[in-house]
Write an enzyme that holds these catalytic residues in place. Sequence first.
Site, PDB file in Angstrom:
ATOM      1  N   HIS A 162       3.045   0.403  48.344  1.00 15.91           N
ATOM      2  CA  HIS A 162       2.678   0.962  48.409  1.00 15.91           C
ATOM      3  C   HIS A 162       2.952   1.378  49.988  1.00 15.91           C
ATOM      4  O   HIS A 162       2.807   3.185  50.250  1.00 15.91           O
ATOM      5  CB  HIS A 162       0.939   0.233  48.900  1.00 15.91           C
ATOM      6  N   GLU A 163       3.745   1.177  50.235  1.00 21.13           N
ATOM      7  CA  GLU A 163       4.661   1.504  51.719  1.00 21.13           C
ATOM      8  C   GLU A 163       5.410   2.727  51.588  1.00 21.13           C
ATOM      9  O   GLU A 163       5.631   3.251  51.798  1.00 21.13           O
ATOM     10  CB  GLU A 163       4.889   0.409  52.411  1.00 21.13           C
ATOM     11  N   HIS A 166       4.656   5.997  50.212  1.00 18.67           N
ATOM     12  CA  HIS A 166       4.536   6.341  51.589  1.00 18.67           C
ATOM     13  C   HIS A 166       6.183   7.399  51.786  1.00 18.67           C
ATOM     14  O   HIS A 166       6.084   8.666  52.356  1.00 18.67           O
ATOM     15  CB  HIS A 166       3.980   5.995  53.466  1.00 18.67           C
ATOM     16  N   GLU A 207      -2.966   8.018  51.616  1.00 20.76           N
ATOM     17  CA  GLU A 207      -4.042   6.874  51.071  1.00 20.76           C
ATOM     18  C   GLU A 207      -3.809   6.332  49.372  1.00 20.76           C
ATOM     19  O   GLU A 207      -3.135   5.596  48.853  1.00 20.76           O
ATOM     20  CB  GLU A 207      -4.449   6.248  52.291  1.00 20.76           C
TER      21      GLU A 207
END
Length: 236
Positions: A162-163, A166, A207
């Site tokens: 997930h990070e 980003h 997100e």
Amino acid sequence: MKQSISLVIVLPFLSATLTHAFSAPASSSPKTTLNGLFASQFRHPLDRDLTSFINNVPFKSIAEEAIRTSLSIVEQGVRLDLLSSSVKVSSDQLPELQDAMEEAARVLDMEVVPELYVQNSPQANAYTLALQGRDKSPPIVVVTSTLLDRCTDAEIQAIIGHELGHLKCSHSLYLTLGGLASTPLRVLPIVGAQSEQLMQDWRLAAEYSCDRAALLVAQDVNVVAGGGVQVFFGEA
């Protein structure tokens, strides 16, 4: 002097504790690597459309350079703080966690493997500055000790994914540019409220984009859901 002594005592203890918490490989089988993956291929539609719009704004190149320079300075400060207060993951320290990071970066076809730090915190959380710099220093991803305690190895890798989403999407850059572009509109009646709502929707869409990146890394929807629940409840 007292602070230095406490860090000398605390950091080895934290490292030993985390080694016990994360002591198995993040996956029992190799993941499918997505060579040639572009961020646009997994972005949420709203995230993709607004990123494309910002890329065509006239002042984009000038503003981008200023933002990258500012965030680079912030990143240097964050890195120094993490080096003095957290555990830097490597092949020698928490090697299984390092392997999980490298595999996640490989799956998403990241050009540079970020530095991973474990921060001692009662909150189950993870974060990144979400910008790949133009210099030689790798970007930073941070996970907390409580997150490692609560999640399975596979869930940790999904959260790392997930990070990395980003970072792959350069969300810090584009959301900041979007904020700058919408600033003149915020003083206008009706339009101001609409522009602020659009920015909130974009942050949420970002997100969602990263949840997709997590799924690409985990390649198991149940793993992504499990990790997401732990982060959502945080200190609960």
